[in-house]
Design a protein around this motif. Structure first.
Motif, PDB file in Angstrom:
ATOM      1  N   ALA A 322       0.832  -1.204   0.000  1.00 25.37           N
ATOM      2  CA  ALA A 322       0.000   0.000   0.000  1.00 25.37           C
ATOM      3  C   ALA A 322       0.867   1.254   0.000  1.00 25.37           C
ATOM      4  N   ALA A 323       1.922   1.245   0.828  1.00 24.92           N
ATOM      5  CA  ALA A 323       2.814   2.411   0.894  1.00 24.92           C
ATOM      6  C   ALA A 323       3.483   2.654  -0.451  1.00 24.92           C
ATOM      7  N   LEU A 324       3.913   1.584  -1.118  1.00 23.26           N
ATOM      8  CA  LEU A 324       4.553   1.735  -2.426  1.00 23.26           C
ATOM      9  C   LEU A 324       3.563   2.233  -3.472  1.00 23.26           C
ATOM     10  N   ASP A 325       2.319   1.759  -3.400  1.00 28.02           N
ATOM     11  CA  ASP A 325       1.291   2.260  -4.324  1.00 28.02           C
ATOM     12  C   ASP A 325       1.105   3.771  -4.140  1.00 28.02           C
ATOM     13  N   GLY A 326       1.046   4.194  -2.869  1.00 30.13           N
ATOM     14  CA  GLY A 326       0.884   5.618  -2.596  1.00 30.13           C
ATOM     15  C   GLY A 326       2.089   6.419  -3.047  1.00 30.13           C
ATOM     16  N   LEU A 327       3.292   5.906  -2.778  1.00 28.94           N
ATOM     17  CA  LEU A 327       4.513   6.599  -3.172  1.00 28.94           C
ATOM     18  C   LEU A 327       4.619   6.690  -4.692  1.00 28.94           C
ATOM     19  N   THR A 328       4.275   5.602  -5.375  1.00 26.67           N
ATOM     20  CA  THR A 328       4.313   5.604  -6.839  1.00 26.67           C
ATOM     21  C   THR A 328       3.356   6.641  -7.410  1.00 26.67           C
ATOM     22  N   PHE A 329       2.148   6.708  -6.844  1.00 25.74           N
ATOM     23  CA  PHE A 329       1.179   7.687  -7.331  1.00 25.74           C
ATOM     24  C   PHE A 329       1.693   9.106  -7.146  1.00 25.74           C
ATOM     25  N   MET A 330       2.228   9.398  -5.965  1.00 22.28           N
ATOM     26  CA  MET A 330       2.716  10.744  -5.693  1.00 22.28           C
ATOM     27  C   MET A 330       3.893  11.089  -6.600  1.00 22.28           C
ATOM     28  N   ALA A 331       4.806  10.123  -6.832  1.00 21.95           N
ATOM     29  CA  ALA A 331       5.954  10.375  -7.700  1.00 21.95           C
ATOM     30  C   ALA A 331       5.502  10.632  -9.134  1.00 21.95           C
ATOM     31  N   GLU A 332       4.607   9.780  -9.637  1.00 19.62           N
ATOM     32  CA  GLU A 332       4.120   9.952 -11.011  1.00 19.62           C
ATOM     33  C   GLU A 332       3.401  11.286 -11.174  1.00 19.62           C
ATOM     34  N   ARG A 333       2.599  11.635 -10.186  1.00 22.48           N
ATOM     35  CA  ARG A 333       1.860  12.889 -10.266  1.00 22.48           C
ATOM     36  C   ARG A 333       2.806  14.080 -10.300  1.00 22.48           C
ATOM     37  N   ASN A 334       3.826  14.061  -9.451  1.00 23.04           N
ATOM     38  CA  ASN A 334       4.766  15.178  -9.419  1.00 23.04           C
ATOM     39  C   ASN A 334       5.602  15.240 -10.694  1.00 23.04           C
ATOM     40  N   MET A 335       5.971  14.093 -11.247  1.00 30.26           N
ATOM     41  CA  MET A 335       6.716  14.101 -12.512  1.00 30.26           C
ATOM     42  C   MET A 335       5.858  14.659 -13.641  1.00 30.26           C
TER      43      MET A 335
END
Length: 353
Positions: A322-335
Motif C-alpha cells: 500500500a505504501a509503495l502504491d501511494g509513493l508511486t502515485f505521488m511520484a508519477e503525479r509530481n513528474m
C-alpha cells in the motif's frame, strides 16, 4: 422564498458525496425543472453550515450580513421553486441551531432528509475516514472508544454525534414535524448506485431518470492504506504540520486520489462484533417506535457481519505494498506536473523574440 426547501442533513458515510456529486453535475437540468442545488458552488454550502455552527447561538457572535449563511439564505429566497441543500454536518446540530434554520425558511415547506446506513458498515468507513483526517488511533482503540463513549474518549463522542441515527432522527423530526422528515436507508452492498439516488430523488421531488448519475463517489480506502496513513500521521504529528497543507496534500491527493485507486477491497476491513449487533438492534427498535416516514427498507439498518480482515491480520508486506502504491502515485503525479511546467516554460521561451 423558495416554495420548498429540501435539507439533506447526512449522516456521514451514507452516500452523501454521491448524492452531492449528482446534484452538482446536473445543476442545469434540475433548474429546468424548478429545482436548484443552492449556491453556485457546493463548497459555499459547506462554508454556510460552518458559519451556522459558529454564529447566531447563545454566547456566539451574530451572523455577518455578508457571511456564507446569510448568502445561502438569500440564494434560497431568490429561487421560486425547490431549493436543495446537502451537507452532512447538519445532522449533529442541536435544537437551537435547528430552530435558526426553521426561522430562516419559515415561509417555505421544509423537508428534512436523513440518509443512513447500518452500524456495521458505518464503523469501518468512519475509522478509515479519520485516518484521512490526521487520525492516529488504531482500529482497536477506535472500536473501544465507540463501544464505551462514557469513558470520555473524544472520538467516541464524535462518532455518536454523527451516527446515533435514532437520536438525530428524533431531534430533527420533533423540531420540523413528522410530516417534514424522511429517513432514507442506504441499500445493502451490491445494490446498484441508482437505487440510493432514486430513493433520495423521490423525496426531493426530482423526476426519475432526469439526472446523469455517472459521477465519482467517495469510495474509501482499504485497511492496509489506512494503516499506512495512521503511521504517516504519527510522524507528521511529531514533526508538526499545517492543517490546510495536510488536507490539500495528504487527504486531497494521497488518500482521495492515490489510495482510493487500490479499492476498498484490496485488503478489506472487516467487522463482526457482538456489541455492534446488539447496539444496532436497539437503534432499530427505537426507530420503529418513532414511526417515521421511511423510504427504502428499515431492516437494511440492521447490522450484519462485514466481510474482511482485522488490522491485526494485515501483514507488513500488505502495508508495504500500500505504501509503495501511494509513493508511486505521488511520484508519477509530481513528474507529470513538472513535465507540464517544463513544456509551458519551453513554449514561453520559444515565443519570445
Amino acid at each position: 422564498m423558495a416554495k420548498r426547501v429540501v435539507l439533506h442533513i447526512g449522516a456521514m458515510k451514507s452516500g452523501t458525496s454521491f448524492i452531492q456529486n449528482v446534484l452538482n453535475r446536473n445543476r442545469e437540468r434540475l433548474q429546468e425543472h424548478d429545482v436548484r442545488f443552492a449556491c453556485d458552488r457546493w463548497r459555499h454550502q459547506v462554508l454556510a453550515v460552518h458559519d451556522l455552527m459558529d454564529h447566531g447561538g447563545p454566547e456566539q457572535p451574530p451572523f455577518e450580513p455578508d457571511g456564507y449563511w446569510c448568502r445561502l439564505v438569500e440564494d434560497i429566497e431568490r429561487w421560486p421553486g425547490t431549493s436543495v441543500v446537502s451537507m452532512e454536518f447538519l445532522a449533529p446540530r442541536q435544537r437551537p441551531k435547528i430552530d435558526l434554520i426553521k426561522d430562516a425558511f419559515a415561509d417555505a415547506d421544509i423537508q428534512v432528509v436523513l440518509t443512513a446506513r447500518d452500524l456495521a458498515r458505518s464503523l469501518p468507513a468512519m475509522w478509515t475516514e479519520t485516518m484521512q483526517n490526521r487520525g492516529v488511533r488504531t482500529w482497536e482503540e477506535f472500536l473501544e472508544a465507540v463501544h464505551h463513549p462514557e469513558e470520555g474518549e473524544k472520538v467516541g463522542h464524535w462518532f455518536w454525534r454523527n451516527q446515533h441515527i435514532s437520536a438525530i432522527a428524533e431531534r430533527w423530526s420533533e423540531a420540523v414535524g413528522r410530516d417534514h422528515f424522511t429517513l432514507v436507508t442506504v441499500p445493502p452492498k451490491g445494490a446498484p448506485p441508482s437505487l440510493l439516488w432514486d430513493r433520495f430523488a423521490s423525496v426531493a421531488g426530482i423526476p426519475q431518470g432526469l439526472c446523469d448519475i455517472d459521477v465519482r463517489s467517495n469510495p474509501g480506502i482499504d485497511a492496509a492504506s489506512a494503516m499506512v496513513l495512521r503511521a504517516l500521521n504519527e510522524r507528521l504529528h511529531a514533526d508538526g504540520f499545517n492543517r490546510q497543507d495536510y488536507e490539500r496534500v495528504v487527504k486531497g491527493v494521497l488518500a482521495k486520489q492515490g489510495f482510493v485507486r487500490r479499492g476498498r477491497e484490496s485488503v478489506p476491513l472487516g467487522l463482526d462484533e457482538r456489541w455492534v449487533r446488539r447496539r444496532s438492534k436497539r437503534e432499530l427498535e427505537r426507530l420503529r417506535e418513532l414511526d417515521l416516514r421511511v423510504v427504502g427498507d428499515i431492516d437494511e439498518l440492521e447490522a450484519v457481519p462485514v466481510p474482511g480482515v482485522h488490522t491485526k491480520k494485515v501483514s507488513a508486506e500488505q502495508q508495504l505494498e500500500a505504501a509503495l502504491d501511494g509513493l508511486t502515485f505521488m511520484a508519477e503525479r509530481n513528474m507529470q506536473n513538472w513535465a507540464r511546467r517544463r513544456a509551458a516554460q519551453e513554449s514561453k521561451e520559444k515565443d519570445q523574440p
